[in-house]
Each structure stands twice: as C-alpha cells, then as structure tokens.
Design a protein around this motif. Structure first.
Motif, PDB file in Angstrom:
ATOM      1  N   ALA A 260       0.612  -0.742  -0.349  1.00 15.64           N
ATOM      2  CA  ALA A 260       0.158  -0.389   0.248  1.00 15.64           C
ATOM      3  C   ALA A 260       0.903   1.101  -0.115  1.00 15.64           C
ATOM      4  O   ALA A 260       0.590   2.743   0.168  1.00 15.64           O
ATOM      5  CB  ALA A 260      -0.895  -0.357   0.888  1.00 15.64           C
ATOM      6  N   ASP A 261       2.555   1.426  -0.348  1.00 14.83           N
ATOM      7  CA  ASP A 261       2.726   2.163  -0.107  1.00 14.83           C
ATOM      8  C   ASP A 261       3.677   2.628  -1.575  1.00 14.83           C
ATOM      9  O   ASP A 261       3.912   1.737  -2.228  1.00 14.83           O
ATOM     10  CB  ASP A 261       4.702   1.860   0.775  1.00 14.83           C
ATOM     11  N   ASN A 262       2.933   3.899  -1.394  1.00 12.62           N
ATOM     12  CA  ASN A 262       3.254   4.379  -2.959  1.00 12.62           C
ATOM     13  C   ASN A 262       4.017   5.358  -3.187  1.00 12.62           C
ATOM     14  O   ASN A 262       4.778   5.927  -4.108  1.00 12.62           O
ATOM     15  CB  ASN A 262       2.031   5.149  -3.211  1.00 12.62           C
ATOM     16  N   ARG A 263       5.106   5.368  -2.264  1.00 17.89           N
ATOM     17  CA  ARG A 263       5.514   6.250  -2.346  1.00 17.89           C
ATOM     18  C   ARG A 263       7.051   5.450  -2.158  1.00 17.89           C
ATOM     19  O   ARG A 263       8.252   6.030  -2.698  1.00 17.89           O
ATOM     20  CB  ARG A 263       6.272   7.037  -0.625  1.00 17.89           C
ATOM     21  N   GLN A 264       7.966   4.632  -1.456  1.00 21.37           N
ATOM     22  CA  GLN A 264       8.595   4.005  -2.037  1.00 21.37           C
ATOM     23  C   GLN A 264       8.954   2.582  -2.961  1.00 21.37           C
ATOM     24  O   GLN A 264       9.926   2.491  -3.464  1.00 21.37           O
ATOM     25  CB  GLN A 264       8.541   2.721  -0.476  1.00 21.37           C
ATOM     26  N   VAL A 265       7.157   2.676  -3.856  1.00 23.58           N
ATOM     27  CA  VAL A 265       7.876   1.246  -4.818  1.00 23.58           C
ATOM     28  C   VAL A 265       8.131   2.194  -6.056  1.00 23.58           C
ATOM     29  O   VAL A 265       7.025   2.329  -7.024  1.00 23.58           O
ATOM     30  CB  VAL A 265       6.919   0.395  -4.797  1.00 23.58           C
ATOM     31  N   LYS A 266       9.271   3.100  -6.095  1.00 24.62           N
ATOM     32  CA  LYS A 266       9.745   3.481  -7.914  1.00 24.62           C
ATOM     33  C   LYS A 266      10.170   2.083  -8.514  1.00 24.62           C
ATOM     34  O   LYS A 266      10.847   1.382  -8.353  1.00 24.62           O
ATOM     35  CB  LYS A 266      10.164   5.150  -7.478  1.00 24.62           C
ATOM     36  N   ILE A 267       9.367   2.158  -9.866  1.00 27.74           N
ATOM     37  CA  ILE A 267      10.568   1.992 -10.522  1.00 27.74           C
ATOM     38  C   ILE A 267      11.762   1.978 -10.958  1.00 27.74           C
ATOM     39  O   ILE A 267      11.955   3.330 -10.551  1.00 27.74           O
ATOM     40  CB  ILE A 267      10.068   2.371 -11.963  1.00 27.74           C
ATOM     41  N   GLY A 268      12.470   1.122 -10.686  1.00 31.54           N
ATOM     42  CA  GLY A 268      14.517   1.139 -10.745  1.00 31.54           C
ATOM     43  C   GLY A 268      15.101   1.296  -9.241  1.00 31.54           C
ATOM     44  O   GLY A 268      16.134   0.745  -8.781  1.00 31.54           O
ATOM     45  N   GLU A 269      14.229   0.604  -8.649  1.00 30.24           N
ATOM     46  CA  GLU A 269      14.399   0.895  -6.468  1.00 30.24           C
ATOM     47  C   GLU A 269      14.815  -0.476  -6.328  1.00 30.24           C
ATOM     48  O   GLU A 269      14.373  -2.022  -7.401  1.00 30.24           O
ATOM     49  CB  GLU A 269      13.512   2.007  -6.267  1.00 30.24           C
ATOM     50  N   PHE A 270      15.587  -0.617  -5.286  1.00 29.74           N
ATOM     51  CA  PHE A 270      15.615  -1.572  -5.262  1.00 29.74           C
ATOM     52  C   PHE A 270      15.546  -2.548  -3.626  1.00 29.74           C
ATOM     53  O   PHE A 270      15.179  -1.638  -2.510  1.00 29.74           O
ATOM     54  CB  PHE A 270      17.969  -1.682  -4.573  1.00 29.74           C
ATOM     55  N   VAL A 271      14.803  -3.665  -4.168  1.00 28.79           N
ATOM     56  CA  VAL A 271      14.427  -3.963  -2.852  1.00 28.79           C
ATOM     57  C   VAL A 271      15.317  -5.294  -2.489  1.00 28.79           C
ATOM     58  O   VAL A 271      15.586  -5.918  -3.259  1.00 28.79           O
ATOM     59  CB  VAL A 271      12.970  -4.714  -3.220  1.00 28.79           C
ATOM     60  N   ALA A 272      15.102  -5.999  -1.455  1.00 28.31           N
ATOM     61  CA  ALA A 272      15.462  -7.381  -1.098  1.00 28.31           C
ATOM     62  C   ALA A 272      14.080  -8.587  -0.349  1.00 28.31           C
ATOM     63  O   ALA A 272      13.450  -7.843   0.146  1.00 28.31           O
ATOM     64  CB  ALA A 272      16.382  -7.732  -0.636  1.00 28.31           C
ATOM     65  N   TYR A 273      15.223 -10.072  -0.401  1.00 25.23           N
ATOM     66  CA  TYR A 273      14.311 -10.762   0.312  1.00 25.23           C
ATOM     67  C   TYR A 273      14.891 -11.820   0.939  1.00 25.23           C
ATOM     68  O   TYR A 273      15.967 -12.168   0.340  1.00 25.23           O
ATOM     69  CB  TYR A 273      13.313 -11.283  -0.568  1.00 25.23           C
ATOM     70  N   ASP A 274      15.018 -12.093   1.875  1.00 25.05           N
ATOM     71  CA  ASP A 274      15.962 -13.352   2.635  1.00 25.05           C
ATOM     72  C   ASP A 274      15.700 -14.674   1.834  1.00 25.05           C
ATOM     73  O   ASP A 274      14.152 -15.226   2.544  1.00 25.05           O
ATOM     74  CB  ASP A 274      15.799 -13.245   3.810  1.00 25.05           C
ATOM     75  N   ALA A 275      16.952 -15.524   1.906  1.00 23.08           N
ATOM     76  CA  ALA A 275      16.353 -17.025   1.427  1.00 23.08           C
ATOM     77  C   ALA A 275      17.496 -17.706   1.909  1.00 23.08           C
ATOM     78  O   ALA A 275      18.388 -17.663   2.382  1.00 23.08           O
ATOM     79  CB  ALA A 275      16.980 -16.966   0.093  1.00 23.08           C
ATOM     80  N   GLN A 276      16.651 -18.592   2.603  1.00 24.70           N
ATOM     81  CA  GLN A 276      17.704 -19.388   3.342  1.00 24.70           C
ATOM     82  C   GLN A 276      18.191 -20.746   2.487  1.00 24.70           C
ATOM     83  O   GLN A 276      17.488 -21.306   1.759  1.00 24.70           O
ATOM     84  CB  GLN A 276      16.754 -20.503   4.148  1.00 24.70           C
ATOM     85  N   GLN A 277      19.743 -20.878   2.441  1.00 22.63           N
ATOM     86  CA  GLN A 277      20.296 -21.800   1.793  1.00 22.63           C
ATOM     87  C   GLN A 277      21.041 -22.538   2.668  1.00 22.63           C
ATOM     88  O   GLN A 277      22.554 -22.191   3.425  1.00 22.63           O
ATOM     89  CB  GLN A 277      21.460 -21.222   0.335  1.00 22.63           C
ATOM     90  N   GLY A 278      20.599 -23.660   2.964  1.00 24.89           N
ATOM     91  CA  GLY A 278      22.022 -24.663   3.892  1.00 24.89           C
ATOM     92  C   GLY A 278      21.434 -23.742   5.495  1.00 24.89           C
ATOM     93  O   GLY A 278      20.192 -23.045   6.037  1.00 24.89           O
ATOM     94  N   GLU A 279      22.632 -23.164   6.393  1.00 20.60           N
ATOM     95  CA  GLU A 279      22.227 -22.691   7.358  1.00 20.60           C
ATOM     96  C   GLU A 279      21.757 -20.925   7.238  1.00 20.60           C
ATOM     97  O   GLU A 279      22.162 -20.501   7.788  1.00 20.60           O
ATOM     98  CB  GLU A 279      23.695 -23.281   8.084  1.00 20.60           C
ATOM     99  N   GLN A 280      22.880 -21.226   6.307  1.00 22.46           N
ATOM    100  CA  GLN A 280      23.269 -19.369   5.491  1.00 22.46           C
ATOM    101  C   GLN A 280      22.356 -18.571   5.085  1.00 22.46           C
ATOM    102  O   GLN A 280      21.272 -19.250   4.354  1.00 22.46           O
ATOM    103  CB  GLN A 280      24.489 -19.453   4.371  1.00 22.46           C
TER     104      GLN A 280
END
Length: 556
Positions: free
Chosen positions: A27-47
């Motif tokens: 619902a955030d119209n300010r931070q979701v600009k085209i070209g903006e960098f976002v991330a999520y966490d993913a588990q690979q083994g214990e890392q």
C-alpha cells in the motif's frame, strides 16, 4: 544489512511472468518506484542470503470505488469515513520485481534461483549496502570514476563510482538525444580520468569545439596531488592538425579527392601500388611522388614500342593538386602517437572548421596509427624514441560517433573502429563513442561497447535500436528513457555491478557545449551601444580634403 535498518515495503504474493520475477503487494505509493532496489531473505543450508531485486513495474489492483472520484466536489476520504471504510491507505499495488541476485564480493551478483515464499517480507535495500554492491570500485579508489549518485536516493546518499579499468578496456558509449547532457556527462568522465587516482592518457575528437574548457584542469586544486601531479591539457586547433600524406591509404585518398570515374580510380589504385613497391625503410612520399606513379600506371606502349600516356593521369594530377593545397595533409609534418598521448594529459583535436570528409580521414589515420603503435609496442617491434612508440594504455573519445561510423553509409573510420573495438582490449586501447543518433550508428560498433550511458531519447527509431544494441540495461530501465530529464542517465554494462539510474554530478570545470540563447542575443543587437557601434562602422567615409597651398606650394 542490520535488521533494525530494514524498511519493509510489502509482502510477496507469488511468482511473476518469468522464472526471474516475483510479485509483491503493497500500500506504499512512495517507496515503490520503478528502478528502486528491494530484497528478501532466502535460506541456503544454514546461510541466510539477501536476494536483491529491482522494481520493474507496478499496477493499481484495488482502490475506492470509481464513483467516489467522479464528483470533484466530494472528498473520497469523507465518503470512506461515512461508510466505515477503516483502512488508512485504500489503494493496493501489485509490484513486479526482477531478481538481481545475492552479492558475492569476489564473484559479483549470483542468482541462486531460490524463489521467495508467498507471505515473505520485501524490504528496501539500505544506502550502505547499495554503495557496497553497486560499485565495483569505491569513490576515491585507484581506478574509480565517481560520475554522480543514485537517482532514487536523496542527495549524494549513494555515490556511483565506475570501474575505469572495465570502462576503458571494454569500450563505452554515451547515447542521448539533443540537449540531454551527453557532452556534459562526457566532461565529467574526462575529469574523473584526469584525477590523481587515474592519471589517464586521453585523446578527444571534438567536431564542435565543445571541450576547450577542459583547459581549466590546469592548476585546479581538485586535480593535483601531493607528489606534484597536475594534469596537462593540450588543445589542438584546426591550424595545428597535420597528417603526413604517406600515412594515408588508397581509400583515404579516394575520400579526399573530387568524384572520380571507375577508370580513374583503377589508375590511382595501380599508381598507389607502384608507390608502395618503391618504398624502402622509412621512405615517405608526397603528392609529386604519387603523380609520377600515376603517370607510370597510365602509360602504355603501342606495337612499335612508343609510349603513350592515357587521359586519366592528367585528370588525376589535377585532382591531386587540390590535395597538395590542403591545410591538414602534409609531406612531412605529422601528429604522431607520441604527440597525442601521455599519462596525465588530455589532448583535444578541435575539428569544427574541417570538412566532414577530411574529419573522417584524419580520424581514420590517427586511429590506425595509434592502434598499430600500441600493437607494435606490446610486441616489442618498436623501441623508445620512435614516433610510434606507445608504452602505456590509451583512451580515445569520439564525439558525433554516427558521423565516423554510420550504419548504412561508407566511412573511412568504420573498419578501423571495428578492429579496435574487437581487438583493442588485448593491447590497452579503449574507445568511447558519443552520439545523439544511436539509430544511425553502425550496429556492430555499438554492440561491442560493453559499458553504456543512456540518457533521454524520444526518437522511436533510436529507442528501437537500443533494444538490440544495448543488452545490459534491461527492458524495465529502457522504458524510462523518454522520461529522463537533463543530467539523468542509465549506466549499465561492465563498469558497474548492475544497471543503475544515476544523477550526473556537477562539473568541476566549465561546460563548453551550452546551447546559445537566441532571444538574449537578439535583444543585445538592439542595445544602444551596439547600435552606435554599427552606425560608426556603416557611416560613409569623408572625402579627402583638397590640399592647401600657400604661394603655389602644397603644405600637405
């Protein structure tokens, strides 16, 4: 990336259109600009891996009923309160993200192919992380070029520093429409190459005289170092440009001479071959030598052994006489590689008064001899003291590149440019191309520029050419081209870890390519002192007074 610094902007909905995309809801119209960098966490083994991505698209999927927006006299918020709509942000967006990958300090970005689970949190990447993962070099490092900052982050929060080694060895192109700031960006890049942490050897082909202001580099405190380094600037006006005739090839000559018949071209080619056979050691020829060779080529013997000169030789002689009167091609004087290149120096060839045909031949001759100089020096075929001895890497910047390597027209520079772009990396010779018409630039030449600076382009033909000639930028960023304003640039390719939207920094020296202010000049024409000056210039000269005499003797 510290957990407390994370700004959560949405929740993963599921996969996108391709295996490399995913969707999240926000619902955030300010931070979701085209070209903006976002991330999520993913588990690979214990890392736990931090998987970066770039927002590629977004669309509104839920909002208040349209009827609430139809009447401009009614506040939609008031109606929402009246009917008991409790959500403070009624608009819901579906955002598409293209995955970049997990950043490895030694290997760069690696896509682990681990898709985010629905319900996973998506957060905005912080400034410190972006500074570390976008730039192959950090600002101020040896071999860096800080050309600006990340456009979507305020101020100079995320500086963009390019890898100069990749930039000059794998070649680069600045592609932009008129008035987008391409020459200004090139000036910033040259400034960075002249900084103490680079000290490059640079040559600029300047068809419009826009780079003369680089002379301000001399003595500028931002470019000096404690060891005494200060950049040199060598600006060569047209009257200082000389190319030795014997460095030209046959097709160079054809380009310089008036239109010739097929037979005349054949005789000239044969004469040029005869001239080449006569060469021994460091033999250098002039126009008279070539004329003699042409007459030899056009001479035949009849059955009785009498020699007869054909009609082509005199015609070619007349045309070669024109070349002999040229201001730029000389029997002995020459701009050799050792005169054009030196570490810590930028040399500018100003060619604004030179015809386009002569510009092309001058450029081809300089490129050809510089390439052979680097090749022969690396292979130890020439020694110190030779004019073609070039014991350091060089970088050549070519303005109006579509003139020198046009896509569908013959050009003297095109073949040598293709050779340099494909093989120059091995011998330390880099090329930068600047053009406002990428659609007119030779596609093979453009495709071999591994770093690209893309600025505002509205011409549909030019936009279409970029889809095939520029692979690294990504379709999501190419959509932004018409919306970019002056000084905003998409940087992609080998010089950065991932394509970025950049705001070009302010130049340290004055820009020489400003657009003339026509209305201001017109107004000045009518200023009182200009009008008086014109009246004096246009006033008729007074007739000479008759000589005065006294007693019949003139006193004048």
């Amino acid at each position: 990336m510290a957990t407390q610094r994370r700004m959560v902007v949405g929740t993963v909905k599921g996969p996108g259109e391709t295996a490399n995309d995913y969707l999240f809801i926000t619902a955030d119209n300010r931070q979701v600009k085209i070209g903006e960098f976002v991330a999520y966490d993913a588990q690979q083994g214990e890392q736990t891996l931090i998987i970066l991505g770039k927002i590629a698209d977004r669309r509104l999927i839920d909002h208040l009923p349209d009827r609430l927006f139809a009447d401009t006299a009614i506040s939609p918020d008031a109606i929402a309160d009246l009917i008991g709509f409790a959500y403070p942000d009624p608009e819901i967006y579906e955002v598409a993200v293209s995955v970049i990958g997990h950043f490895h300090p030694a290997l760069g970005f690696i896509n682990p192919r681990i898709t985010p689970d629905p319900g996973a949190k998506v957060y905005q990447v912080d400034d410190d992380t972006l500074r570390r993962v976008i730039n192959k070099k950090q600002p101020g490092d040896i071999g860096s070029a800080q050309v600006g900052s990340l456009l979507l982050r305020p101020g100079n929060a995320v500086p963009i520093a390019l890898d100069v080694k990749e930039l000059v060895s794998t070649h680069m192109a600045i592609l932009a429409g008129t008035g987008s700031g391409k020459s200004y960006t090139a000036g910033v890049l040259i400034e960075e190459l002249m900084r103490p942490y680079n000290r490059a050897a640079v040559l600029i082909f300047d068809p419009h005289g826009e780079y003369g202001t680089l002379g301000e580099l001399r003595g500028h405190p931002a470019f000096t170092a404690e060891d005494g380094y200060a950049p040199q600037v060598k600006i060569l006006a047209p009257d200082a440009i000389r190319i030795r005739l014997s460095s030209l090839e046959y097709y160079d000559l054809v380009s310089l001479l008036p239109e010739m018949s097929d037979r005349q071209q054949a005789i000239l080619n044969k004469g040029f071959a005869i001239l080449k056979r006569h060469r021994k050691g460091d033999y250098r020829w002039d126009v008279n030598d070539l004329i003699r060779a042409v007459y030899e080529a056009d001479t035949s013997s009849d059955d009785e052994g009498n020699e007869k000169v054909g009609s082509s030789a005199p015609a070619i002689e007349w045309k070669l006489d024109k070349l002999a009167r040229s201001d730029y091609f000389h029997p002995m004087e020459h701009l050799a590689p050792k005169d054009l290149f030196e570490p810590g120096r930028v040399t500018v060839l100003q060619m604004s008064e030179i015809s386009q045909e002569e510009q092309q031949v001058i450029c081809a001759a300089v490129l050809r001899q510089s390439y052979h100089a680097r090749l022969n020096t690396v292979k130890e075929k020439v020694a110190a003291g030779d004019e073609t001895y070039l014991p350091y890497p060089v970088f050549i910047l070519i303005e109006e590149a579509h003139r020198f390597a046009p896509g569908h027209e013959p050009s003297r520079c095109k073949q040598i440019l293709r050779t340099i772009l494909s093989e120059g990396r091995k011998f330390g010779m880099g090329v930068g191309l600047i053009t406002q018409r990428p659609g007119k630039l030779d596609s093979d030449v453009l495709s071999q520029c591994m770093s690209q600076f893309l600025m505002r382009i509205v011409n549909p033909v030019d936009q279409e050419s970029l889809k095939y000639g520029v692979e690294a930028a990504g379709r999501d960023l190419l959509k932004e081209l018409p919306a970019l304003t002056k000084g905003q640039v998409i940087i992609s390719g080998a010089c950065v870890n991932t394509p970025v939207l950049c705001q070009v920094r302010q130049r340290l020296t004055q820009h020489g390519g400003e657009t003339l202010n026509a209305p201001e000049d017109w107004q000045q024409y009518f200023q009182a002192h200009h009008q008086r000056s014109r009246q004096i210039d246009q006033a008729p000269q007074a007739p000479p007074r008759p000589a005065q005499t006294i007693g019949g003797i003139s006193i004048e």
